[in-house]
Design a protein around this motif. Sequence first.
Motif, PDB file in Angstrom:
ATOM      1  N   ILE A  36    -122.809 -23.355  21.604  1.00 13.94           N
ATOM      2  CA  ILE A  36    -123.171 -24.754  21.336  1.00 13.94           C
ATOM      3  C   ILE A  36    -122.621 -25.168  19.985  1.00 13.94           C
ATOM      4  CG2 ILE A  36    -125.108 -26.298  20.838  1.00 13.94           C
ATOM      5  CD1 ILE A  36    -126.700 -24.592  22.960  1.00 13.94           C
ATOM      6  N   TYR A  37    -122.866 -24.355  18.964  1.00 10.46           N
ATOM      7  CA  TYR A  37    -122.376 -24.695  17.633  1.00 10.46           C
ATOM      8  C   TYR A  37    -120.850 -24.787  17.599  1.00 10.46           C
ATOM      9  CZ  TYR A  37    -121.120 -24.791  12.821  1.00 10.46           C
ATOM     10  OH  TYR A  37    -120.532 -25.165  11.639  1.00 10.46           O
ATOM     11  N   ASP A  38    -120.181 -23.823  18.228  1.00 12.28           N
ATOM     12  CA  ASP A  38    -118.721 -23.824  18.220  1.00 12.28           C
ATOM     13  C   ASP A  38    -118.152 -25.073  18.882  1.00 12.28           C
ATOM     14  OD1 ASP A  38    -118.605 -21.443  16.838  1.00 12.28           O
ATOM     15  OD2 ASP A  38    -118.304 -20.218  18.625  1.00 12.28           O
ATOM     16  N   LEU A  39    -118.883 -25.655  19.822  1.00  6.93           N
ATOM     17  CA  LEU A  39    -118.446 -26.884  20.470  1.00  6.93           C
ATOM     18  C   LEU A  39    -118.694 -28.105  19.597  1.00  6.93           C
ATOM     19  CD1 LEU A  39    -117.396 -28.310  23.065  1.00  6.93           C
ATOM     20  CD2 LEU A  39    -119.799 -28.399  23.808  1.00  6.93           C
ATOM     21  N   VAL A  40    -119.863 -28.195  18.987  1.00  3.52           N
ATOM     22  CA  VAL A  40    -120.256 -29.436  18.317  1.00  3.52           C
ATOM     23  C   VAL A  40    -119.851 -29.494  16.846  1.00  3.52           C
ATOM     24  CG1 VAL A  40    -122.163 -29.717  19.919  1.00  3.52           C
ATOM     25  CG2 VAL A  40    -122.603 -28.688  17.686  1.00  3.52           C
ATOM     26  N   LYS A  41    -119.377 -28.402  16.289  1.00  5.04           N
ATOM     27  CA  LYS A  41    -119.050 -28.405  14.862  1.00  5.04           C
ATOM     28  C   LYS A  41    -117.905 -29.359  14.506  1.00  5.04           C
ATOM     29  CE  LYS A  41    -116.007 -24.363  15.044  1.00  5.04           C
ATOM     30  NZ  LYS A  41    -115.876 -22.951  14.638  1.00  5.04           N
ATOM     31  N   TYR A  42    -117.188 -29.819  15.514  1.00  7.32           N
ATOM     32  CA  TYR A  42    -116.066 -30.732  15.254  1.00  7.32           C
ATOM     33  C   TYR A  42    -116.477 -32.199  15.248  1.00  7.32           C
ATOM     34  CZ  TYR A  42    -113.361 -26.526  15.867  1.00  7.32           C
ATOM     35  OH  TYR A  42    -112.865 -25.254  15.729  1.00  7.32           O
ATOM     36  N   GLY A  43    -117.745 -32.487  15.419  1.00  4.22           N
ATOM     37  CA  GLY A  43    -118.206 -33.872  15.362  1.00  4.22           C
ATOM     38  C   GLY A  43    -117.917 -34.474  13.992  1.00  4.22           C
ATOM     39  N   PRO A  44    -117.681 -35.782  13.934  1.00  5.55           N
ATOM     40  CA  PRO A  44    -117.283 -36.414  12.674  1.00  5.55           C
ATOM     41  C   PRO A  44    -118.441 -36.592  11.701  1.00  5.55           C
ATOM     42  CG  PRO A  44    -117.543 -38.076  14.373  1.00  5.55           C
ATOM     43  CD  PRO A  44    -117.741 -36.745  15.043  1.00  5.55           C
ATOM     44  N   THR A  45    -118.146 -36.377  10.423  1.00  8.06           N
ATOM     45  CA  THR A  45    -119.031 -36.750   9.321  1.00  8.06           C
ATOM     46  C   THR A  45    -118.159 -37.270   8.193  1.00  8.06           C
ATOM     47  OG1 THR A  45    -118.993 -34.494   8.424  1.00  8.06           O
ATOM     48  CG2 THR A  45    -120.836 -35.065   9.889  1.00  8.06           C
ATOM     49  N   ALA A  46    -118.733 -38.096   7.322  1.00  3.47           N
ATOM     50  CA  ALA A  46    -117.976 -38.655   6.203  1.00  3.47           C
ATOM     51  C   ALA A  46    -117.500 -37.540   5.284  1.00  3.47           C
ATOM     52  CB  ALA A  46    -118.849 -39.638   5.427  1.00  3.47           C
ATOM     53  N   PHE A  47    -116.229 -37.535   4.965  1.00  5.26           N
ATOM     54  CA  PHE A  47    -115.617 -36.511   4.118  1.00  5.26           C
ATOM     55  C   PHE A  47    -115.848 -35.100   4.655  1.00  5.26           C
ATOM     56  CE2 PHE A  47    -116.526 -40.030   1.145  1.00  5.26           C
ATOM     57  CZ  PHE A  47    -115.231 -40.298   0.723  1.00  5.26           C
ATOM     58  N   ASN A  48    -116.072 -34.988   5.963  1.00  8.68           N
ATOM     59  CA  ASN A  48    -116.317 -33.694   6.600  1.00  8.68           C
ATOM     60  C   ASN A  48    -117.472 -32.949   5.915  1.00  8.68           C
ATOM     61  OD1 ASN A  48    -115.695 -31.807   8.646  1.00  8.68           O
ATOM     62  ND2 ASN A  48    -114.574 -30.553   7.201  1.00  8.68           N
ATOM     63  N   GLN A  49    -118.472 -33.697   5.483  1.00  2.79           N
ATOM     64  CA  GLN A  49    -119.547 -33.088   4.693  1.00  2.79           C
ATOM     65  C   GLN A  49    -120.462 -32.166   5.494  1.00  2.79           C
ATOM     66  OE1 GLN A  49    -122.920 -36.349   4.055  1.00  2.79           O
ATOM     67  NE2 GLN A  49    -120.911 -37.128   3.550  1.00  2.79           N
ATOM     68  N   THR A  50    -120.550 -32.321   6.787  1.00  2.00           N
ATOM     69  CA  THR A  50    -121.324 -31.452   7.692  1.00  2.00           C
ATOM     70  C   THR A  50    -122.635 -30.950   7.079  1.00  2.00           C
ATOM     71  OG1 THR A  50    -120.037 -29.488   7.077  1.00  2.00           O
ATOM     72  CG2 THR A  50    -119.258 -30.741   8.959  1.00  2.00           C
ATOM     73  N   PRO A  51    -123.583 -31.850   6.792  1.00  2.00           N
ATOM     74  CA  PRO A  51    -124.814 -31.438   6.117  1.00  2.00           C
ATOM     75  C   PRO A  51    -125.908 -30.886   7.035  1.00  2.00           C
ATOM     76  CG  PRO A  51    -124.817 -33.800   6.397  1.00  2.00           C
ATOM     77  CD  PRO A  51    -123.498 -33.305   6.924  1.00  2.00           C
ATOM     78  N   LEU A  52    -125.695 -30.882   8.353  1.00  2.00           N
ATOM     79  CA  LEU A  52    -126.733 -30.386   9.256  1.00  2.00           C
ATOM     80  C   LEU A  52    -126.941 -28.890   9.053  1.00  2.00           C
ATOM     81  CD1 LEU A  52    -128.638 -31.046  11.700  1.00  2.00           C
ATOM     82  CD2 LEU A  52    -126.800 -30.172  13.145  1.00  2.00           C
ATOM     83  N   ARG A  53    -128.211 -28.488   8.990  1.00  2.00           N
ATOM     84  CA  ARG A  53    -128.576 -27.075   8.970  1.00  2.00           C
ATOM     85  C   ARG A  53    -129.575 -26.853  10.100  1.00  2.00           C
ATOM     86  NH1 ARG A  53    -124.736 -27.777   6.490  1.00  2.00           N
ATOM     87  NH2 ARG A  53    -124.305 -27.260   4.319  1.00  2.00           N
ATOM     88  N   ILE A  54    -129.482 -25.703  10.745  1.00  2.00           N
ATOM     89  CA  ILE A  54    -130.287 -25.398  11.927  1.00  2.00           C
ATOM     90  C   ILE A  54    -131.097 -24.135  11.655  1.00  2.00           C
ATOM     91  CG2 ILE A  54    -130.221 -24.865  14.391  1.00  2.00           C
ATOM     92  CD1 ILE A  54    -127.371 -26.218  14.375  1.00  2.00           C
ATOM     93  N   THR A  55    -132.413 -24.255  11.770  1.00  2.00           N
ATOM     94  CA  THR A  55    -133.308 -23.111  11.628  1.00  2.00           C
ATOM     95  C   THR A  55    -133.865 -22.792  13.008  1.00  2.00           C
ATOM     96  OG1 THR A  55    -133.913 -23.825   9.391  1.00  2.00           O
ATOM     97  CG2 THR A  55    -135.378 -22.231  10.475  1.00  2.00           C
ATOM     98  N   LEU A  56    -133.508 -21.625  13.535  1.00  2.00           N
ATOM     99  CA  LEU A  56    -133.992 -21.209  14.854  1.00  2.00           C
ATOM    100  C   LEU A  56    -135.347 -20.513  14.702  1.00  2.00           C
ATOM    101  CD1 LEU A  56    -130.701 -19.781  16.378  1.00  2.00           C
ATOM    102  CD2 LEU A  56    -131.664 -22.078  16.650  1.00  2.00           C
ATOM    103  N   VAL A  57    -136.307 -20.988  15.467  1.00  2.00           N
ATOM    104  CA  VAL A  57    -137.657 -20.423  15.416  1.00  2.00           C
ATOM    105  C   VAL A  57    -137.815 -19.523  16.637  1.00  2.00           C
ATOM    106  CG1 VAL A  57    -140.125 -20.955  15.344  1.00  2.00           C
ATOM    107  CG2 VAL A  57    -138.475 -22.478  14.207  1.00  2.00           C
ATOM    108  N   ARG A  58    -137.781 -18.202  16.416  1.00  2.00           N
ATOM    109  CA  ARG A  58    -137.829 -17.247  17.516  1.00  2.00           C
ATOM    110  C   ARG A  58    -139.089 -16.381  17.507  1.00  2.00           C
ATOM    111  NH1 ARG A  58    -133.751 -16.973  20.959  1.00  2.00           N
ATOM    112  NH2 ARG A  58    -131.610 -17.444  20.356  1.00  2.00           N
ATOM    113  N   SER A  59    -139.532 -15.941  16.351  1.00  2.00           N
ATOM    114  CA  SER A  59    -140.646 -14.998  16.316  1.00  2.00           C
ATOM    115  C   SER A  59    -141.959 -15.700  16.665  1.00  2.00           C
ATOM    116  CB  SER A  59    -140.756 -14.349  14.932  1.00  2.00           C
ATOM    117  OG  SER A  59    -141.296 -15.273  13.999  1.00  2.00           O
ATOM    118  N   PRO A  60    -142.887 -14.964  17.279  1.00  2.00           N
ATOM    119  CA  PRO A  60    -144.191 -15.572  17.602  1.00  2.00           C
ATOM    120  C   PRO A  60    -144.919 -16.083  16.361  1.00  2.00           C
ATOM    121  CG  PRO A  60    -143.917 -13.497  18.780  1.00  2.00           C
ATOM    122  CD  PRO A  60    -142.761 -13.608  17.823  1.00  2.00           C
ATOM    123  N   GLU A  61    -144.786 -15.364  15.239  1.00  2.00           N
ATOM    124  CA  GLU A  61    -145.465 -15.781  14.013  1.00  2.00           C
ATOM    125  C   GLU A  61    -144.901 -17.101  13.499  1.00  2.00           C
ATOM    126  OE1 GLU A  61    -145.639 -11.584  14.846  1.00  2.00           O
ATOM    127  OE2 GLU A  61    -143.862 -12.767  14.352  1.00  2.00           O
TER     128      GLU A  61
END
Length: 196
Positions: A36-61
């Motif tokens: 998913i990331y490899d596909l969407v990382k080419y989406g446009p942002t101003a000055f290619n700033q790409t500020p999105l960060r993704i935190t995956l929540v996997r553990s039960p805690e």
Amino acid sequence: MSLVLDPAAQDLLFREARTANTFTDEPVTDEQVQAIYDLVKYGPTAFNQTPLRITLVRSPEARERLVAHMAEGNRPKTASAPLVAILSADNEFHEELPHLFPAMPQVKDLFFAERPVRENAATLNAALQAAYFIVGVRAAGLAAGPMTDFDFEGVRKEFLDDDHTPLMVVNIGRPGPDAWYPRSPRLEFDQVVKTV
């Protein structure tokens, strides 16, 4: 005039795609998230700033800690989704600009020296990337359940830091039984598009 994109892909990404409210227990793998990331990382942002960060929540805690910050109606969905992602804006994205925008390395200091300017740019551009992320989840054959009804400050303190602003929480997985609410209406073309 028809679209170039295959009709089946149009349906998968747009016409038949819905916000899922229930999910099966089939896991969402790290390989799927990477694709998913490899596909969407080419989406446009101003000055290619790409500020999105993704935190995956996997553990039960971690899941339990996140559910505590969700609005009451969103708690069961977040508790049962195979994977949950916290999407946030990195307000210090400018530190990466010399690498991400080598055509103009001085852009870091020229436009983004002030924190309030960075925060506005990060929020706008990370929201654009978040939309691409949702479409990427759909492209992987999964359903996304994006939500903004949660305690933003609580999620920031629990999972992020002062340099990251939470934007949304996205439940991800295969749709379960009764996953969809009835389709809500949309505005018509002439209600949205104006030619001047």
